[in-house]
Write a protein that holds these residues in place. Sequence first.
Motif, short mmCIF file in Angstrom:
data_model
loop_
_atom_site.label_atom_id
_atom_site.label_comp_id
_atom_site.label_asym_id
_atom_site.label_seq_id
_atom_site.Cartn_x
_atom_site.Cartn_y
_atom_site.Cartn_z
N LYS A 58 0.84 -1.19 0.00
CA LYS A 58 0.00 0.00 0.00
C LYS A 58 0.88 1.25 0.00
CE LYS A 58 -3.80 -2.05 2.70
NZ LYS A 58 -4.60 -1.93 3.95
N GLY A 59 0.42 2.25 -0.72
CA GLY A 59 1.10 3.53 -0.71
C GLY A 59 2.25 3.60 -1.70
N GLU A 60 2.97 4.69 -1.60
CA GLU A 60 4.01 4.99 -2.58
C GLU A 60 5.23 4.08 -2.48
OE1 GLU A 60 5.26 6.95 1.13
OE2 GLU A 60 3.37 6.59 0.09
N LYS A 61 5.33 3.31 -1.41
CA LYS A 61 6.51 2.44 -1.24
C LYS A 61 6.61 1.37 -2.33
CE LYS A 61 4.06 -0.57 2.03
NZ LYS A 61 4.02 -1.05 3.43
N VAL A 62 5.51 1.06 -3.02
CA VAL A 62 5.55 0.03 -4.07
C VAL A 62 6.16 0.60 -5.36
CG1 VAL A 62 3.51 -1.08 -3.10
CG2 VAL A 62 3.24 0.55 -4.97
N LEU A 63 6.31 1.91 -5.46
CA LEU A 63 6.81 2.54 -6.68
C LEU A 63 8.33 2.64 -6.66
CD1 LEU A 63 4.18 5.40 -7.05
CD2 LEU A 63 4.24 3.20 -8.25
N PRO A 64 8.96 2.67 -7.83
CA PRO A 64 10.43 2.77 -7.88
C PRO A 64 10.91 4.13 -7.38
CG PRO A 64 9.48 2.97 -10.07
CD PRO A 64 8.36 2.58 -9.17
N TYR A 65 12.15 4.15 -6.95
CA TYR A 65 12.72 5.38 -6.39
C TYR A 65 12.73 6.52 -7.41
CZ TYR A 65 16.96 4.16 -9.03
OH TYR A 65 17.85 3.87 -10.02
N ALA A 66 12.69 6.19 -8.73
CA ALA A 66 12.81 7.23 -9.75
C ALA A 66 11.64 8.19 -9.74
CB ALA A 66 12.94 6.59 -11.13
N VAL A 67 10.49 7.80 -9.19
CA VAL A 67 9.33 8.68 -9.20
C VAL A 67 9.12 9.37 -7.85
CG1 VAL A 67 8.20 7.26 -10.94
CG2 VAL A 67 7.68 6.88 -8.53
N PHE A 70 14.88 10.15 -6.69
CA PHE A 70 15.75 10.78 -7.69
C PHE A 70 15.76 9.91 -8.94
CE2 PHE A 70 18.51 7.77 -5.60
CZ PHE A 70 19.24 7.22 -6.64
N PHE A 71 16.14 10.50 -10.06
CA PHE A 71 16.34 9.78 -11.31
C PHE A 71 17.55 10.38 -12.01
CE2 PHE A 71 13.34 13.19 -11.97
CZ PHE A 71 13.80 13.84 -13.12
N VAL A 72 18.01 9.67 -13.00
CA VAL A 72 19.24 10.08 -13.69
C VAL A 72 18.91 10.48 -15.11
CG1 VAL A 72 21.53 9.38 -14.46
CG2 VAL A 72 20.65 8.57 -12.25
N GLN A 73 19.35 11.65 -15.50
CA GLN A 73 19.24 12.13 -16.89
C GLN A 73 20.65 12.34 -17.42
OE1 GLN A 73 16.29 13.37 -19.02
NE2 GLN A 73 15.60 11.62 -17.80
N GLU A 75 24.20 12.13 -17.36
CA GLU A 75 25.15 11.96 -16.25
C GLU A 75 24.69 12.68 -15.00
OE1 GLU A 75 27.78 10.04 -16.49
OE2 GLU A 75 27.30 9.55 -18.57
N THR A 76 23.47 13.26 -15.05
CA THR A 76 23.01 14.10 -13.94
C THR A 76 22.01 13.35 -13.07
OG1 THR A 76 23.27 16.05 -15.36
CG2 THR A 76 21.97 16.32 -13.32
N LYS A 77 22.24 13.43 -11.77
CA LYS A 77 21.30 12.87 -10.80
C LYS A 77 20.37 13.98 -10.35
CE LYS A 77 21.20 10.59 -6.27
NZ LYS A 77 22.03 10.05 -5.15
N ILE A 78 19.09 13.82 -10.63
CA ILE A 78 18.10 14.87 -10.35
C ILE A 78 17.21 14.43 -9.19
CG2 ILE A 78 16.20 16.24 -11.29
CD1 ILE A 78 17.43 15.87 -14.05
N MET A 79 17.09 15.26 -8.15
CA MET A 79 16.28 14.94 -6.98
C MET A 79 14.82 15.32 -7.23
SD MET A 79 18.68 13.67 -5.24
CE MET A 79 17.72 13.30 -3.78
N VAL A 80 13.92 14.51 -6.71
CA VAL A 80 12.48 14.73 -6.86
C VAL A 80 12.00 15.62 -5.72
CG1 VAL A 80 10.20 13.64 -6.87
CG2 VAL A 80 12.14 12.53 -8.03
N ASP A 81 11.39 16.75 -6.06
CA ASP A 81 10.79 17.63 -5.05
C ASP A 81 9.37 17.17 -4.73
OD1 ASP A 81 13.09 19.16 -4.94
OD2 ASP A 81 12.39 20.56 -6.48
N THR A 82 8.54 17.11 -5.75
CA THR A 82 7.18 16.59 -5.60
C THR A 82 6.86 15.76 -6.84
OG1 THR A 82 6.10 18.47 -6.67
CG2 THR A 82 6.42 18.60 -4.28
N SER A 83 5.90 14.83 -6.68
CA SER A 83 5.47 14.02 -7.83
C SER A 83 4.03 13.59 -7.62
CB SER A 83 6.37 12.78 -8.00
OG SER A 83 6.38 12.00 -6.82
N GLU A 84 3.33 13.40 -8.74
CA GLU A 84 1.93 12.99 -8.70
C GLU A 84 1.58 12.30 -10.00
OE1 GLU A 84 -0.19 16.62 -8.17
OE2 GLU A 84 0.39 17.46 -10.11
N VAL A 85 0.50 11.51 -9.97
CA VAL A 85 0.08 10.79 -11.15
C VAL A 85 -1.38 11.14 -11.43
CG1 VAL A 85 -0.56 8.72 -9.84
CG2 VAL A 85 -0.03 8.53 -12.27
N PHE A 86 -1.70 11.31 -12.72
CA PHE A 86 -3.07 11.57 -13.19
C PHE A 86 -3.54 10.37 -13.99
CE2 PHE A 86 -1.12 15.67 -12.58
CZ PHE A 86 -2.12 16.51 -12.12
#
Length: 684
Positions: A58-67, A70-73, A75-86
Amino acid sequence: MRLRGIKLRIETSQGEFGFQYEFSRGLTVIRGSNSSGKSTLFNCLMYGLGMEELIGGKGEKVLPYAVKEFFVQGETKIMVDTSEVFIELENSRAQSVTLRRAIRDSVRQPKLVEVFDGAHLTAGVELGTPKPTFLFDPGSAQKQEGFFQFLEGFIGYQLPQVPTTSGGMAKLYLQTIFAALAVEQKRGWTDYIANAPFFGIRDVRIRVTEFLLGLSVFERQAKRAKLDAEAVLIDSDWRKAYDTLRQAATANGIVIEGLSTTPTSTFDPTTVLLVKSDGKLKTSLADQVSLLRAEHSLLGEKAEAYGKASGAEAIQELEAASSELQHLSVLHERATTNLTLQKAALEDLRVLFAETSEDLERNKTALKLRNLGAQMELTVAVDHCPTCHQEVDDTLLLGIVSGPQMDLNTNIEYLDSQRRMLQNQINGALEEIHQSEIALTEVATRLAKTHDYRNSLRGDVSNGAVESRAIVRRQIQIELELSNLQAFNAQADALMVTFGEVADRLAANQLDRRALPRDVYSQADLSRISLFEKNFRSNASSFGYESADIKDIRISLDSLTPILAELELREIRTKVQTSLTADSSASDFVRLIWSYLLALYQTSSTRGFEGHHPGLLLMDEPGQHSMRSISQHALLQLLSGQAGLQSIVAASFDENESVFKEATAGLDYKLIQWEGKVIRPLAT
């Protein structure tokens, strides 16, 4: 129900990232390599629908860390501030809504799902004022503000009540239905309907299948559950009335005869006897009232003549009262001793019952282990030593007792009969103790009254009173006892009416229960199951199933799963197997799952056999175990050819272009694919 589109929005210090895709009303193929984010898209889709329990929690723990982290673009590691799904949905009434659920947010919790009217993703409708709903907390499937209650109504469902493992009833929750609609990659291909969340529903896979096929079993289950609930209430009302009568009877030293402790539909109040008992003699209430009134009248005559009575007569009355007191004292002592002995005997019976029950369970366990060993062809399980091949005695007492000994089956039968006998003895002992307690109460009451009467006589003799206080005291006692008996008699009459009403309710309940069909499934249900079986066999043939002869496959009426020679068709998991014809290779078992899930829709959508399938199938990597491309093509072809079915298939096709082309050749479908990672700047 249709899934129109999905959007993942991630806010970072370097702008907005994520993805946005629209789905076809028919077949949509999501193609991506094993590390490109294909499962990320699928899992976000499940999360946005509130169905992440199907992918492991249950909850966001089932989702990968990239969402969410952080995710990588590049060579850059980009930190997630906020995220949501529609998620954009459309139902059969052409109503469109857009769901928004936060993944990482400092304000909105993952348990919140906001519902917006309109097609925001596909038609650009502006987001208006949301309707907030909640997930997973109690009431999310029942209350108007609960998300699952909203989604149930949006789809057009009215989910039935089904039996639980605890013996009660619960809703067939929407998440269990989606277990037959959405199959995730890791554990989803391990059973016909895998990953159904546990809500204490008994035989949940069967209940889901019955619901999607539109079987009428739920109506009968609802009627039976209603009758069961009524039966529980009937039993409770009867026992409540019985306990009330018994307590009142005990307080008045009255014994109840001819009244069952459990409800009966043939209740006759004339067979119920209420009697006074001193442990030996029993007197009806009417006779007891007559005796008390006669005694009261006699005491009145004595009172009138008391002043004229001689001292010798008063002393004689005192001696008679003293003699009666001694007699009652002996009776009281005997009754007390008898009650003590009865309670000790009851305790001994309970100890014997516990020991017998323990011995019975030990023998049953030994028999079970022996039978399991026999199925595995262990020589020791058929009473032979595996080393020296000599016979082994079938007993748990070898070397403990000498002489002939009973085998396990005989011992189990004997112990079971002993336990039943002991239970009957315990029930009889409890009733005897109750009778003895009533008799002891009656003797104690008479003892106290006689003691007071004697003391009053002593006072009369010593004071030379003109009016006897003893006679007055005894008359008062009689009047009080008569008043209590009259009150009890009125209460008993009212309770007899209650027993009669409960008996009538039980008779009606039993009549309605006999009117229910004895078979689990009606003829109409059997026709649906037969069509389901035909669709399943046809699908299995189309997909190239080879582990058994398809024409011999049946759908079991006990489990509603495919069987062959009464064995459920499953995957081969060990090299040693008792029946190769009843098992399937790993890839063939996946073909069976394809056939099963697709047959549910095919049957439910057949004219005249309409069920409750919402017309949606989601599959993540259906080509398990190096599935041949020709089989994958057959699956996609059948999916795309089903009118009214929206299917979304996420697959890597072994990351081989030729496999992809062969699997999709000549099909009408929408393709979603990307280069690199699925998460990218939203502007592009």
